[in-house]
Design an enzyme around this catalytic site. Sequence first.
Site, short mmCIF file in Angstrom:
data_model
loop_
_atom_site.label_atom_id
_atom_site.label_comp_id
_atom_site.label_asym_id
_atom_site.label_seq_id
_atom_site.Cartn_x
_atom_site.Cartn_y
_atom_site.Cartn_z
CB ILE A 196 6.04 -18.80 20.34
CG1 ILE A 196 5.04 -18.82 18.83
CG2 ILE A 196 5.19 -17.91 21.40
CD1 ILE A 196 3.87 -19.26 18.97
CB ALA A 247 7.87 -25.75 26.92
CE1 TYR A 279 0.05 -28.31 20.68
CE2 TYR A 279 -1.88 -27.55 19.39
CZ TYR A 279 -0.69 -27.15 20.03
OH TYR A 279 -0.32 -25.94 20.01
CE LYS A 309 -0.69 -25.88 23.30
NZ LYS A 309 0.42 -25.20 24.08
P1 NAD Z 1 8.56 -25.00 18.78
O1 NAD Z 1 8.54 -26.20 18.55
O2 NAD Z 1 9.24 -23.95 17.73
O3 NAD Z 1 9.25 -24.48 20.14
C1 NAD Z 1 8.96 -25.22 21.63
C2 NAD Z 1 10.04 -25.25 22.42
O4 NAD Z 1 9.56 -25.86 23.47
C3 NAD Z 1 11.11 -25.79 21.70
O5 NAD Z 1 12.32 -24.86 21.70
C4 NAD Z 1 11.36 -27.00 22.64
O6 NAD Z 1 12.49 -27.56 22.96
C5 NAD Z 1 10.60 -26.61 24.19
N1 NAD Z 1 10.25 -27.86 24.65
C6 NAD Z 1 9.48 -28.90 24.15
N2 NAD Z 1 9.29 -29.67 25.33
C7 NAD Z 1 10.00 -29.18 26.23
C8 NAD Z 1 10.23 -29.75 27.61
N3 NAD Z 1 9.88 -31.03 27.79
N4 NAD Z 1 10.95 -28.96 28.48
C9 NAD Z 1 11.45 -27.82 28.04
N5 NAD Z 1 11.33 -27.27 26.92
C10 NAD Z 1 10.49 -27.97 25.92
O7 NAD Z 1 7.11 -24.47 18.77
P2 NAD Z 1 6.29 -23.07 18.81
O8 NAD Z 1 5.48 -22.86 17.55
O9 NAD Z 1 7.27 -21.91 19.08
O10 NAD Z 1 5.17 -23.01 19.77
C11 NAD Z 1 5.35 -22.60 21.27
C12 NAD Z 1 4.14 -22.68 21.85
O11 NAD Z 1 2.89 -22.23 21.14
C13 NAD Z 1 3.50 -24.14 22.24
O12 NAD Z 1 3.08 -24.30 23.44
C14 NAD Z 1 2.67 -24.42 20.76
O13 NAD Z 1 1.87 -25.53 21.18
C15 NAD Z 1 1.92 -22.96 20.86
N6 NAD Z 1 1.16 -22.90 19.98
C16 NAD Z 1 1.78 -22.67 18.58
C17 NAD Z 1 1.01 -22.34 17.27
C18 NAD Z 1 1.84 -21.97 15.89
O14 NAD Z 1 1.22 -21.94 15.02
N7 NAD Z 1 3.35 -22.22 16.15
C19 NAD Z 1 -0.28 -22.57 17.28
C20 NAD Z 1 -0.83 -22.55 18.53
C21 NAD Z 1 -0.19 -22.73 19.68
#
Ligand code: NAD
Length: 484
Positions: free
Chosen positions: A256, A326, A390, A394
């Site tokens: 995302i 993140a 989590y 959130k």
């Molecule tokens: P992802 O794991 O693909 O990407 C997350 C990114 O955050 C990664 O590049 C990771 O390296 C970075 N990150 C993690 N810890 C970090 C830190 N300490 N410092 C700096 N960077 C850090 O996840 P995603 O699916 O792209 O999710 C992005 C956001 O959306 C997150 O907050 C996730 O909780 C939220 N989200 C995702 C979904 C989904 O369906 N994918 C649903 C609800 C919420």
Amino acid sequence: MTDRYASFVRTGAGRALVKRLGLPDPPRLRRHTPGDPLLPGPALLGAATGGRLAEPVGRILTAAGVELRDQTGTVPPDPTAGGEQRTPAAGAGQGREAVDTPAGDAPTRPARFGALVYDATGITDSTQLRQLYDFFHPPARAVLPGGRVIVLGTPPAECGSPREATAQRALEGLTRSIGKEFGRGVTAQLVYVTSAGDAGTLTGLESTLRFLLSGRSAYVSGQVVRIGAGGPGTPVGWDRPLDGQVVLVTGAARGIGAAVARVLARDGAQVVALDVPAAGDALAAVANEIGGTAVQLDLTAPDAPTRLADHLADRHRRVDVVVHNAGITRDRTLGRMDADRWDSVIDVNLSSQERINDVLLERGLIPDGGRLVSVSSIAGIAGNRGQTNYATSKAGVIGLVDSLAPALAARGISVNAVAPGFIETRLTARIPLVIREAGRRMNSMSQGGLPEDVAETIGWLAWPASGAVGGNVVRVCGQSLLGA
Ligand code: NAD
């Protein structure tokens, strides 16, 4: 990752099987490409008697190139032209078949609409809710695939009487049901607009309509958006609504966050993309692709807020928009969860956001009119088995919006969150197959969203024109049944 089921149901054999067995039928969603018209067809605009928004909305839609119809199917006079103005009024042509010919001509074929937009602010008593039926019943089956339904109301808390507040609250039931009923990628939203508005309120209404009507909001449905005061309205170039804005996106190396970086850069932003050093190569690739800069930093490091603030001060002297994206998951049922899993999730997903906001605000790096946008999750609204850590983090993000938005409103800094549902990323690709399929289908779109859907929603909240859109948690979940 690809949704094989959705691809299959678009084949001849797939279509036949879906029909025969009554299986979920994920529509092809209308997504935004720069240069697209706002809508796939004309908009039907109507108002309850005494509504206060139909006229400005008519002007906004006309300026956006939308062809307007009233309930007779005829084209009302251009509301931007001088002289006598006519607002499409409730009741006009009730019960008549909508046609796409000018008044007086013989009807040819039923009109089909790209959007139904209804100003319900005039409804002050439940007995007047009948006007909703009168407006929506005739064209209910004439909305084009990927069409939009928008109901405009007054925030119940601002209403002058309990009866008016009751009637305005009732609008939610209508819009959420339309979102579930119309199908074919049609979305429905309720927009509550303050009656104590200023110039910024109208700009915020315009930015919101431009987002909700367009393909940018493909995976947003059944939402209630609140528009308050927004200070003086600023002129906006709608083709590049983030022109010149400095935007920080955390977790931008993939998923995302990478989509947010790309979409915001497309809309004119100068993007500072941040991720952990271990993701340095992927981060550099994203930053190079969009002409942005990369910052390798673990957000949980004790000196992360100061190092980040120093970087932004040295390179840009400010940051107009902070996107806290993140996030991590470390799933286990509570009884089996070790303390590390709990601590790391709360720290990355919530506490680090608070620490960074504090330092950037203390050092004056977020100017008046800035934007904070956090990524929450429907797990923070509905809770989820195996995700106590989590979901706590959130839900805390929603608390951050609730508490910080009023505190920063006087400076014109808006604070909002998006709460994604099932989005096709590496995070959801790891979910076991059966649960993954359930997550994909249990929403009004019968499919998962794309990272771009979340990114477009964040983009709208980040636009300078969206200053009046504050304190919202907007779900990007295709109207998921979870936490509905
Ligand atoms: P992802 O794991 O693909 O990407 C997350 C990114 O955050 C990664 O590049 C990771 O390296 C970075 N990150 C993690 N810890 C970090 C830190 N300490 N410092 C700096 N960077 C850090 O996840 P995603 O699916 O792209 O999710 C992005 C956001 O959306 C997150 O907050 C996730 O909780 C939220 N989200 C995702 C979904 C989904 O369906 N994918 C649903 C609800 C919420």
